[in-house]
Design an enzyme around this catalytic site. Sequence first.
Site, PDB file in Angstrom:
ATOM      1  N   ASP A  99     -20.981 -14.521 -42.542  1.00 35.60           N
ATOM      2  CA  ASP A  99     -21.463 -14.223 -41.190  1.00 35.60           C
ATOM      3  C   ASP A  99     -22.645 -15.113 -40.821  1.00 35.60           C
ATOM      4  O   ASP A  99     -22.758 -15.593 -39.691  1.00 35.60           O
ATOM      5  CB  ASP A  99     -21.863 -12.755 -41.089  1.00 35.60           C
TER       6      ASP A  99
ATOM      7  N   GLU B 254     -12.943 -17.854 -38.041  1.00 37.09           N
ATOM      8  CA  GLU B 254     -13.806 -19.013 -38.267  1.00 37.09           C
ATOM      9  C   GLU B 254     -13.501 -20.144 -37.293  1.00 37.09           C
ATOM     10  O   GLU B 254     -13.877 -21.283 -37.517  1.00 37.09           O
ATOM     11  CB  GLU B 254     -13.641 -19.520 -39.709  1.00 37.09           C
TER      12      GLU B 254
END
Length: 281
Positions: free
Chosen positions: A154, A181
């Site tokens: 994260d 992503e």
Amino acid sequence: MSAAVNRDIRTAYLQLAFVVVFVLLGALIAAEKLVIKPIEMLADMAKRLGEGDLSARAARNRLPAEFVPLARAFNAMAAQLSQRERELIASNDRLTVMASIDMLSGLANRRGFQSRLDFEWMRAQQYGSDLALLMIDVDHFKLFNDTYGHLEGDSCLTRLGESLSGIAADTMGFAARYGGEEFCLLLPNTDVMRAAEIGEQVRAAVLRLCLPHITSSHMIVTVSIGVAATKPNESLRPGDLIEAADAALYAAKHRGRNNVVEHGVQAIETGAADMMMVASA
């Protein structure tokens, strides 16, 4: 004498009737002005308020003193309703913004990106200008998460979002997190050559972050970027630009990652999309 008395009595009755009619007429006029008109005015204000006109207010200087407290209370209620409506609109606006923002990266989410793409597509079609799109994917991100954990994953996405936000501001672009992503950068008034240059800026900026990634051959976090650009027209749709950028991204992955691949989209006579792919230097 009896006739004179009767005449006087009739005269007295007529005078009394005249006085009664005069008094009743005066009372009616007074009631119209002091009671009926103020009630009608307040009722009209209440009707306007009920129909959504929150600017409706009772003019206290046009009302008898007995109705002023009622008018004051009415105006206070209308002001409170108006304030509540403004607060509700502001809350709805904040919720709308939040619904279009990815909280992790701070960029627009996929919903926000799609709305902006539709808008920029229509504007580019109207003015006959170019529209470019970069699809950006973090290389081997699953391995990164498996190695460093989801918290570090994260944090990595947050750093990438910050870097991409800065580039978007410098290039008048619109950055978003497309999902997982994968990020994207929408570039209005940008042809494919300039978009490829910006893609290289993005790739280099990620390298400069020097985020460790021991399971990558580069030992740091890298990204692969697919670039597509076109002049929107009736033969194409916004989804064609996304598909072209995705195809270019797929090619960038197969060319070894950490690179930028261009993908041109042009409309041909049949109305289909003619795709041309060229690897960038």
